[in-house]
Write a protein that holds these residues in place. Structure first.
Motif, PDB file in Angstrom:
ATOM      1  N   GLY A   6     -34.516 -33.010  50.597  1.00  0.00           N
ATOM      2  CA  GLY A   6     -33.586 -33.558  49.623  1.00  0.00           C
ATOM      3  C   GLY A   6     -34.098 -33.562  48.195  1.00  0.00           C
ATOM      4  O   GLY A   6     -33.355 -33.895  47.267  1.00  0.00           O
TER       5      GLY A   6
ATOM      6  N   LYS B 224     -27.550 -33.294  44.658  1.00  0.00           N
ATOM      7  CA  LYS B 224     -27.891 -34.653  45.071  1.00  0.00           C
ATOM      8  C   LYS B 224     -26.863 -35.192  46.063  1.00  0.00           C
ATOM      9  O   LYS B 224     -27.205 -35.881  47.028  1.00  0.00           O
ATOM     10  CB  LYS B 224     -27.987 -35.555  43.842  1.00  0.00           C
ATOM     11  CG  LYS B 224     -29.200 -35.274  42.962  1.00  0.00           C
ATOM     12  CD  LYS B 224     -30.495 -35.413  43.746  1.00  0.00           C
ATOM     13  CE  LYS B 224     -31.707 -35.106  42.892  1.00  0.00           C
ATOM     14  NZ  LYS B 224     -32.964 -35.103  43.702  1.00  0.00           N
TER      15      LYS B 224
ATOM     16  N   GLY C  83     -27.583 -33.749  49.322  1.00  0.00           N
ATOM     17  CA  GLY C  83     -28.932 -33.990  49.835  1.00  0.00           C
ATOM     18  C   GLY C  83     -29.697 -32.702  50.049  1.00  0.00           C
ATOM     19  O   GLY C  83     -30.531 -32.601  50.959  1.00  0.00           O
TER      20      GLY C  83
END
Length: 346
Positions: A31, A183, A186
């Motif tokens: 991530g 983001k 992930g």
């Protein structure tokens, strides 16, 4: 100890007699985004291609999610790695629609599974599925390239200076959109760039490279505040490397008389060497004193001054409009956190 999601260990690569990488080791948590930062020819794109499986290492190993993908004797083919790649040029096929470009490389089952629409929706380009590349803006083309990389549902995304061809305003907007998407998903990713400011914005961690060697790895804040040597200090931002007289070999003391003469006492709490790293924004100037303004650059939001004091030049950066003009006499004072010592030669 649990191994990182991406683990690059002791990787070396030669092209003929040229050594592109020398014992490169990296760890990336799931991530996170790692940025490979360095000047042209430092080996960062070679590292990216090795992770992608487009090159094989001469030594070392590359492991992703516990699976060994590259050794000197065995390299898993790129198409079997579940690694997506976005290049500097979007590299779209001009004769194909946006949807067909995204579908390129997918299996029939994956296309039937709705992967194309899913990927285009991720980058907010669903309504443009039937357009051709020449009908797209530069930012839209780069987002199509990202959709194509996302469509196979990769476990890692690799970016080779993807924003270089965009103008400044568009680059900032597209970069922000892509980072937000990564983001949200992930997604583990690796970016290559030579732009220090971009590296600081993009990376959870940064690996600074020079001549095939990783000189320092850390968070953007760590690398900026605690550079490992003089070259890293000046590459990741402006830095005054001020001499210590007499030289201090260890941190943990206040910088010596020579620096005090220039800008006052500078607290030092890390490193070894004969130079103290002083960032321009940690120096303040005021009227009067022995220093003289040699040059002024006004950037709107802040102002950069080059100040001459005896045989030493010091860079100062302060917010707002210029406070002094060339030829003005000024005083310099240090106003910043504890700094580090580095060797003069790097």
């Amino acid at each position: 100890m649990t191994q990182s999601f991406v683990h690059v260990s002791g990787v070396t690569k030669h092209f003929g007699t040229t050594q592109a990488l020398a014992g490169c080791s990296l760890d990336i948590d799931e991530g996170d985004t790692l940025v490979l930062l360095g000047p042209s020819g430092c080996g960062k794109t070679t590292a990216l291609r090795l992770i992608a499986g487009l090159e094989s290492p001469d030594a070392g190993t590359i492991t992703v999610d516990g699976e060994t993908l590259s050794t000197p004797h065995r390299v898993v083919a790129p198409q079997r790695r579940r690694i997506g790649m976005v290049f500097q040029d979007a590299a779209l096929f001009g004769h194909l629609t946006v949807a067909a470009n995204v579908a390129y490389g997918l299996t029939r089952a994956e296309i039937r599974d709705g992967r194309v629409a899913e990927a285009l929706d991720m980058v907010d380009l669903g309504p443009l599925a039937q357009r051709r590349p020449h009908e797209l803006s530069g930012g839209q083309a780069q987002r199509v390239a990202l959709a194509r990389a996302l469509a196979p549902r990769p476990r890692i995304l690799l970016f080779d200076e993807p924003f270089t061809g965009l103008d400044t305003t568009l680059r900032l907007r597209v970069r922000a959109e892509i980072l937000e998407l990564l983001k949200r998903l992930g997604m583990t990713s690796v970016f290559v760039t030579h732009d220090q400011e971009e590296a600081f914005v993009v990376g959870d961690r940064i690996a600074v490279m020079r001549d095939g060697v990783i000189r320092q790895t850390g968070t953007p804040a760590e690398v900026y505040a605690r550079p490992s040597d003089a070259w890293v200090a000046t590459f990741v931002g402006e830095a005054n490397l001020l001499p210590l007289t007499p030289a201090l070999t260890d941190a943990g003391t206040t910088a010596s008389r020579q620096v005090e003469t220039l800008i006052g006492a500078v607290p030092v709490d890390a490193g070894r060497g004969d130079r103290v790293v002083v960032r321009p924004e940690h120096v303040r100037l005021s009227p009067g004193g022995r220093a003289v303004i040699a040059h002024v650059d006004f950037y709107g939001h802040d102002c950069s001054y080059t100040v001459q004091l005896d045989d030493q030049r010091v860079r100062v950066r302060m917010s707002g409009a210029p406070l002094a003009r060339v030829g003005d006499a000024v005083r310099l004072d240090y106003d910043g956190p504890a700094s580090v010592l580095v060797p003069h030669a790097a």
